[in-house]
Scaffold this motif. Sequence first.
Motif, PDB file in Angstrom:
ATOM      1  N   ILE A  12       0.836  -1.198   0.000  1.00  0.00           N
ATOM      2  CA  ILE A  12       0.000   0.000   0.000  1.00  0.00           C
ATOM      3  C   ILE A  12       0.876   1.255   0.000  1.00  0.00           C
ATOM      4  O   ILE A  12       0.591   2.233  -0.696  1.00  0.00           O
ATOM      5  N   ALA A  13       1.976   1.225   0.778  1.00  0.00           N
ATOM      6  CA  ALA A  13       2.883   2.378   0.819  1.00  0.00           C
ATOM      7  C   ALA A  13       3.601   2.567  -0.511  1.00  0.00           C
ATOM      8  O   ALA A  13       3.781   3.697  -0.985  1.00  0.00           O
TER       9      ALA A  13
ATOM     10  N   GLU B 271       5.711   9.653   3.872  1.00  0.00           N
ATOM     11  CA  GLU B 271       5.471   8.405   3.144  1.00  0.00           C
ATOM     12  C   GLU B 271       6.781   7.686   2.839  1.00  0.00           C
ATOM     13  O   GLU B 271       6.873   6.454   2.946  1.00  0.00           O
ATOM     14  N   LEU B 272       7.803   8.432   2.470  1.00  0.00           N
ATOM     15  CA  LEU B 272       9.096   7.816   2.180  1.00  0.00           C
ATOM     16  C   LEU B 272       9.704   7.192   3.428  1.00  0.00           C
ATOM     17  O   LEU B 272      10.313   6.116   3.363  1.00  0.00           O
ATOM     18  N   LEU B 273       9.557   7.852   4.563  1.00  0.00           N
ATOM     19  CA  LEU B 273      10.099   7.290   5.805  1.00  0.00           C
ATOM     20  C   LEU B 273       9.371   6.009   6.194  1.00  0.00           C
ATOM     21  O   LEU B 273       9.970   5.092   6.772  1.00  0.00           O
TER      22      LEU B 273
ATOM     23  N   GLU C 150       4.130   4.345  11.639  1.00  0.00           N
ATOM     24  CA  GLU C 150       2.926   4.981  11.102  1.00  0.00           C
ATOM     25  C   GLU C 150       3.022   6.480  11.349  1.00  0.00           C
ATOM     26  O   GLU C 150       2.892   6.943  12.486  1.00  0.00           O
ATOM     27  N   LEU C 151       3.263   7.217  10.291  1.00  0.00           N
ATOM     28  CA  LEU C 151       3.427   8.667  10.392  1.00  0.00           C
ATOM     29  C   LEU C 151       2.300   9.412   9.699  1.00  0.00           C
ATOM     30  O   LEU C 151       1.770  10.385  10.231  1.00  0.00           O
ATOM     31  N   THR C 152       1.907   8.973   8.506  1.00  0.00           N
ATOM     32  CA  THR C 152       0.918   9.727   7.736  1.00  0.00           C
ATOM     33  C   THR C 152      -0.472   9.659   8.347  1.00  0.00           C
ATOM     34  O   THR C 152      -1.288  10.565   8.126  1.00  0.00           O
TER      35      THR C 152
ATOM     36  N   MET D   8      14.672   3.479   0.806  1.00  0.00           N
ATOM     37  CA  MET D   8      13.930   4.692   0.486  1.00  0.00           C
ATOM     38  C   MET D   8      14.378   5.276  -0.849  1.00  0.00           C
ATOM     39  O   MET D   8      13.563   5.686  -1.679  1.00  0.00           O
ATOM     40  N   VAL D   9      15.688   5.302  -1.077  1.00  0.00           N
ATOM     41  CA  VAL D   9      16.222   5.890  -2.302  1.00  0.00           C
ATOM     42  C   VAL D   9      15.806   5.069  -3.522  1.00  0.00           C
ATOM     43  O   VAL D   9      15.510   5.632  -4.585  1.00  0.00           O
ATOM     44  N   GLU D  10      15.767   3.744  -3.411  1.00  0.00           N
ATOM     45  CA  GLU D  10      15.367   2.944  -4.563  1.00  0.00           C
ATOM     46  C   GLU D  10      13.915   3.229  -4.943  1.00  0.00           C
ATOM     47  O   GLU D  10      13.557   3.176  -6.126  1.00  0.00           O
ATOM     48  N   HIS D  11      13.071   3.549  -3.958  1.00  0.00           N
ATOM     49  CA  HIS D  11      11.691   3.910  -4.296  1.00  0.00           C
ATOM     50  C   HIS D  11      11.637   5.288  -4.951  1.00  0.00           C
ATOM     51  O   HIS D  11      10.770   5.534  -5.808  1.00  0.00           O
TER      52      HIS D  11
END
Length: 617
Positions: free
Chosen positions: A37-38, A261-263, A271-273, A234-237
């Motif tokens: 989902i992320a 979202e990246l974190l 869960e940040l967002t 994170m960087v690959e995404h």
Amino acid sequence: MKRIFPYLTLCTCINSLATPSLPAEHLEVLAADPYWIALGHYETGKLGGWRSYVDDEKFFLADNGASDPAAELRATLDALYAPADLGDQHPQCTYPARTRWLRDQLRLTDLPHPACAEYRAWFADINPHSTVLVFPAAYLNSPSSMFGHTLLRIDQADVHENNTAMLSYALNFGAFIEGADNSILYAWKGLMGGYPGLFALVPYRDKLSEYSRLENRDLWEYRLNLTAEETGRMVEHVWELKQVRFDYYFFDENCSYRLLELLEIARPGIELTEEFPITAIPTDTVRAVKQAGLVQSIDYRPSREKELLARAEPLDHDEQQWVLRLADDTRLLDDPALLSLQAERRALIQDAAFRLVRYRSTGEQRTRENSVRSFELLQAISRNPPQPLDVDRPALPEEGHESRTWQLGAGSRDDRAFAEYGLRMAYHDLNDNLEGFPIGAQIEILQLKLRQYENNHWQLQRLDLATIRSLTPRSELLKPWSWQVAGGLERAPGEDDDERLVSHLNGGVGGSWQLGEEALGFAMATARIEHNEDFAPFIASAAGFDTGLLWHNALGSLTLEAAGNYFHNGEVRRRLSLNQQWEISRNLGLRFSAQREFSQLASPVNEVMLELKWYHY
């Protein structure tokens, strides 16, 4: 157009036997995994189902991939088995984060092995090892920056040993703007999602110059405790998001929300967002990252303006005049009057003059005159160096009060008692608890106040769309303008001693002056336009003034203010007001307000109120 060529469908059909057969139940479970989902930036739709924040069809491999995570997962799984000779166009090269996750989840040992030379070279150049969250502080003079900004710095392994932070990359999400929209159009389109938002990886030194130098903003650097593996994940995404468009909204789908979202992709399980369903103000997102236990250490980089003011602070009036003269004419370096000063004082003057020259050149084209002037001042500094500059670190921005405010008040207007109920979406006024905020800065967005008078009479007291004030004090060296702008609905004195709900837009410009360490005096000329049922013209205009005192004292913050408006139709309004806030705690304040209003249309009115303010996101 999809990222893969049209003939890829044929290729995947030829290789379909290599694609693992996945039961529908297993597919649904995998597609509902929070990490998938992320990766798709999905959220639950308002009417059920899913929708992706990504507003770019080329990001998805399935035709309905933006609303169906399972369909997108199946299409991705099929695409990973495309022939390896597709090279850099292979889906494994385009979607390295998806590839890694599906390979790990399904133990895919038979995948083709495309070279992915372009992606591997890009990743090796970035060489991600650790992550720093960077917060350029709020800057009121820019509509896109008045709440601050956040970006990520991607450091290499030797950043500490070799002090190579300037060689790192900055990962930024921002609105992509073509042309030169004016501030009003920029604000409107930013509120309504009128700009595409894009991720970009640029040299950190370029971003540092943009925020700290061009806009004179302090920088806070929060080193995160992400591992090298998490940073690389994170960087690959980010590679998958290259030139992929999101709609950009100032208050929610903005720079800070996208970085959260990246974190979540870097460290699965946090869960940040979910904490930001309505707004994502940068200081609040920094606080959320800190509360999630991601912050390892914090560094502070003062702006050019802060450095200049800190260097000039110990100088008296005559010495600051020397700074101004040297910044204009370096031939005065040999003036006998300057040379007669003590070497220590002369060193401070020369260094301040050099910093003033640099400050004045901010945002301008480099000229030979400025270059020569800077070089000559640097030569003088090298011959007589000053003591190292020590800039006091202000309070951490995330330690300020929360952004949303609930308000409950009780008071009287002449002989009529009332209760007042209020909600402000964001985020600070001149009297609010000051810790973590600069004195003299006010940004209020969407404030609603309802009043309940005796006999259960309710009325809308005010609806402020925006109220912004910038009271930056003038000094010997810097003379910024102070300004304010406000618009919305408010009550105004009317005929028969009644109150009218009027719509208005007003603004002002003037100056502010430091009166001791904790006080500011200000005076502004103002202009106002208003729609009022008591006035014959549909729109009435007025000129006026707004002057007052802001004092941060032992209890909290106090403002004394006198304002007036002189309408072209003869109406005159004047107001005297006092506000004192007691800072009970970081997120709780008690405010006493008193004011007296004068109007040509009505008798003078006295109003007092005691108000409890709860700062709650």
